[in-house]
Design an enzyme around this catalytic site. Structure first.
Site, PDB file in Angstrom:
ATOM      1  N   ASP A   1       0.851  -1.185   0.000  1.00  0.00           N
ATOM      2  CA  ASP A   1       0.000   0.000   0.000  1.00  0.00           C
ATOM      3  C   ASP A   1       0.890   1.238   0.000  1.00  0.00           C
ATOM      4  O   ASP A   1       1.834   1.329   0.791  1.00  0.00           O
ATOM      5  CB  ASP A   1      -0.907   0.016   1.230  1.00  0.00           C
ATOM      6  CG  ASP A   1      -1.846   1.209   1.228  1.00  0.00           C
ATOM      7  OD1 ASP A   1      -2.913   1.116   0.603  1.00  0.00           O
ATOM      8  OD2 ASP A   1      -1.507   2.234   1.842  1.00  0.00           O
TER       9      ASP A   1
ATOM     10  N   GLU B   1      -4.429   2.414  -4.585  1.00  0.00           N
ATOM     11  CA  GLU B   1      -2.974   2.470  -4.421  1.00  0.00           C
ATOM     12  C   GLU B   1      -2.415   1.191  -3.811  1.00  0.00           C
ATOM     13  O   GLU B   1      -1.310   1.177  -3.283  1.00  0.00           O
ATOM     14  CB  GLU B   1      -2.589   3.673  -3.548  1.00  0.00           C
ATOM     15  CG  GLU B   1      -3.081   3.620  -2.115  1.00  0.00           C
ATOM     16  CD  GLU B   1      -4.465   4.197  -1.928  1.00  0.00           C
ATOM     17  OE1 GLU B   1      -4.812   4.534  -0.785  1.00  0.00           O
ATOM     18  OE2 GLU B   1      -5.211   4.303  -2.920  1.00  0.00           O
TER      19      GLU B   1
END
Length: 540
Positions: free
Chosen positions: A174, A217
Site C-alpha cells: 500500500d 494504491e
C-alpha cells in the site's frame, strides 16, 4: 515468419512424421516440442502451455479427440489452438473432431505449404485472443494484472504448488498517504506516481512472479516457490527502492513510501484466497504500526481472526465511543534506558507479562513481553543489555480519540490480541479482545437489558450465592488495598511495581463485581439504565 516465435506442440506416435513436421515448423520460425502420445502431451502442456497443438487422431493411451477434450477442460493461462493431423475426412469424423474442441484439420499426407498457411490463419486467431485477453486482464493505468486476472492465475498456481508441495508467498503493498498526493498535486500527478510504482514492482520480480494492481494504491504480488523469509527479504528490498523514487512537482520533489504485508502458504491454509487475506492482515498491521515497513503474517499470528459484523448487526452500540472510553489504563511504562535484568525484575514483581517502552520524553518507542525477555536471555551478559536491543518497535497504535468501532474491526480482522492507545505519542492504555468483551458486558449491564430477561426460581436461589461472592470480592479488594498501604509504608525499593501489581489485582476484582452484580439481584429487580456508570473501561 510470425512476428514473435509461437510455441507449438507436435503429438504423433510416428517418429518420422514428428521429425519432418518439426523441421518445417522450426524453419518457419516456430518453437517446437514433440510428444509421442496424448499422455506425454498433457504433461508437456501442464509444464509449459503452448500456443498450438498439432495432434494425430489415432494414438496409444489417449487418442486425438480425447486429448483435445482434456485440453479444453484444463485451466490454462491462454487459449490453445488445436489442429488434427488425420486421414479421416468423412463428415461424421469432422463433426466428432469439432465437437471435441478442434479448431482446424490437416489431412495426411501433410503438405508443407498447406500446413504453414493453416498455421498463419490460426496465428491470426491466437493474436486476436491475446489482445482481447490483455484488454480484459490488464490494468489500463499501470499495465499490471487486474485483480480478477490475478485471482485466476492464483488459483492455478495454488493447485500447482499444493500438488508438488512447493512454497508459495504473497505480498500486499500500500502506498502510504497516497490520498494526500492526489489532494495536493492532483489526480494526473497521482496517476504518474502509480505508474512509476507499478514499473518498479514489475522490474523487481522474476518472470514467474505475478504482480497486480489490487485496487487504488494497493498492489499484490505472488511469489511462487518462495517461502515467507524470502518474501520478507524481497519486500524489504522493494520498500527501500520505493523510498528512493523522486517525483518533481514544480519546485518541490515528492517522495513516497510503502507499507508491506507478507505471508506464505501453510499446511492449514484451506484456499487460495486465504493467502491474500493473510497478507492483507499483515499489511494492515504495517500501516497501523507506523507505515513504511514490512510486517510478516507469521510474526502476528496468535489465533484465528473473528468475523466482522455488519453495521446492521452492531447497531448504535459504538456510536460516540472512543478508545479512551474503553481502554484499560496504563499505570506505568518501562524506560528504554532500563536493562533486561531490570525489566525482568519489574515483570516478576508486578505480575504482568507485557508493557510498553517509552523514551526519556515519555513517548512510545516499542513493546516488551515476557517472550522477548526469554529470547534475550541467552547468556549472563545479556542481563545488562539495554531494552533498546530487545524491544519490538512494530507496535499497533491508536490515538485516544479513535472511534472504538475502528479498533473493534481491526481486532476482529487480524490475529493479534492487543493494541496500545496513545495521547500525543505517550502510551495511556491498551485495548484487547478481553477489554472489548468486558466493555460490552458492562454496556449490557448498564443498559438494563439483562434485567428484562425472565429468571427462574433456581436463578433466584443462585443469586444468594452471587451476593456472598460479591461480599467476598469486596472484602478482598479492601484487604488488597490495606496490604498495599502497608507495603508502601515499608518499601525500601521501588514503589511503582507494588502499585502496578496491586492495581492490576484490584482491577480484576472490580471486573468480577460488575460481572456478578446483575446475577445477585432477585427476579424482577434487575439493574436499570443509569444505575451503574459502566460505559468507561478506565477509572478516574
Amino acid at each position: 515468419m510470425p512476428p514473435a516465435p509461437a510455441k507449438v506442440l507436435l503429438v504423433d506416435d510416428d517418429p518420422a512424421i514428428l521429425r519432418i513436421l518439426a523441421h518445417w515448423l522450426e524453419s518457419a520460425g516456430y518453437e517446437v516440442r514433440t510428444g509421442c502420445d496424448g499422455r506425454e502431451a498433457l504433461a508437456l502442456i501442464e509444464a509449459d502451455c503452448p500456443d498450438f497443438v498439432l495432434t494425430d487422431w489415432e494414438m496409444p493411451c489417449i487418442d486425438g479427440p480425447a486429448l483435445c477434450r482434456r485440453i479444453r477442460a484444463m485451466d490454462l493461462p491462454h487459449y490453445v489452438y488445436v489442429l488434427f493431423l488425420t486421414a479421416k475426412s468423412s463428415p461424421g469424423e469432422l463433426v466428432l473432431g469439432l465437437e471435441a474442441g478442434a479448431d482446424d484439420f490437416l489431412c495426411k499426407p501433410v503438405l508443407r505449404e498447406e500446413m504453414l498457411a493453416r498455421m498463419c490463419a490460426g496465428m491470426r486467431v491466437v493474436r486476436l485472443e491475446r489482445r482481447l485477453s490483455q484488454m480484459a486482464n490488464t490494468d489500463p493505468l499501470t499495465g499490471l494484472l487486474t485483480q480478477r486476472a490475478f485471482f485466476e492465475r492464483l488459483e492455478q498456481e495454488w493447485h500447482r504448488v499444493r500438488r508438488h508441495a512447493l512454497p508459495l508467498s504473497c505480498v500486499m503493498v500500500d502506498v502510504d498517504y497516497f490520498k494526500r498526493i492526489n489532494d495536493t498535486f492532483g489526480h494526473p500527478f497521482g496517476d504518474g506516481v502509480l505508474r512509476a510504482i507499478g514499473e518498479c514492482l514489475r522490474e523487481s520480480v522474476r518472470e514467474s512472479d505475478l504482480v497486480c494492481r489490487y485496487g487504488g494504491e494497493e498492489f499484490c504480488i505472488l511469489l511462487p516457490e518462495t517461502d515467507s523469509r524470502g518474501a520478507t527479504q524481497w519486500a524489504e528490498r522493494v520498500r527501500k527502492r520505493l523510498a528512493m523514487l523522486a517525483f518533481p512537482a514544480g519546485e518541490r520533489v515528492v517522495r513516497v513510501t510503502g507499507s508491506f504485508g507478507t505471508t506464505e502458504i501453510h499446511a492449514d491454509t484451506q484456499r487460495a484466497g486465504q493467502l491474500v487475506d493473510q497478507a492483507d492482515q499483515a499489511l494492515l498491521c504495517a500501516k497501523q504500526s507506523g507505515r513504511d515497513r514490512v510486517i510478516c503474517y507469521e510474526s502476528i499470528q496468535t489465533a484465528d481472526g473473528m468475523p466482522v459484523p455488519s453495521d446492521g448487526q452492531s447497531g448504535c452500540l459504538f456510536a460516540g465511543v472512543t478508545a479512551r472510553d474503553v481502554m484499560t489504563p496504563l499505570v506505568a511504562s518501562l524506560r528504554k534506558s532500563m536493562t533486561v535484568g531490570e525489566a525482568a525484575e519489574y515483570f516478576l514483581r508486578s505480575r504482568i507479562n507485557s508493557a510498553p517502552v517509552v523514551d526519556e520524553e515519555g513517548k512510545l518507542t516499542g513493546m516488551l513481553s515476557e517472550k522477548d525477555l526469554m529470547a534475550a536471555m541467552v547468556s549472563l551478559e545479556c542481563w545488562s543489555h539495554p531494552l533498546s536491543d530487545v524491544i519490538r518497535s512494530n507496535v499497533i497504535v491508536y490515538e485516544e480519540r479513535e472511534p472504538i468501532r475502528t479498533i473493534y474491526e481491526f481486532l476482529c480482522r487480524v490475529s493479534i490480541r492487543r493494541v496500545v492507545v496513545v495521547s500525543r505519542g505517550a502510551p495511556t492504555g491498551t485495548i484487547s479482545r478481553g477489554t472489548l468483551l468486558r466493555w460490552f458486558r458492562n454496556q449490557v449491564l448498564g443498559s438494563g437489558l439483562m434485567g428484562q430477561i425472565p429468571r427462574s426460581a433456581a436463578e433466584n436461589r443462585s443469586s444468594q450465592w452471587c451476593c456472598r461472592d460479591l461480599e467476598r470480592t469486596a472484602r478482598t479488594i479492601a484487604a488488597t488495598a490495606g496490604r498495599l498501604q502497608e507495603e508502601l509504608a515499608d518499601a525500601s525499593g521501588g514503589r511503582v511495581p507494588l502499585v502496578v501489581g496491586a492495581a492490576t489485582r484490584i482491577q480484576e476484582l472490580v471486573n468480577d463485581l460488575l460481572a456478578n452484580a446483575r446475577d445477585a439481584e432477585p427476579a424482577g429487580r434487575g439493574l436499570h439504565s443509569g444505575t451503574l456508570m459502566l460505559g468507561s473501561g478506565h477509572t478516574d
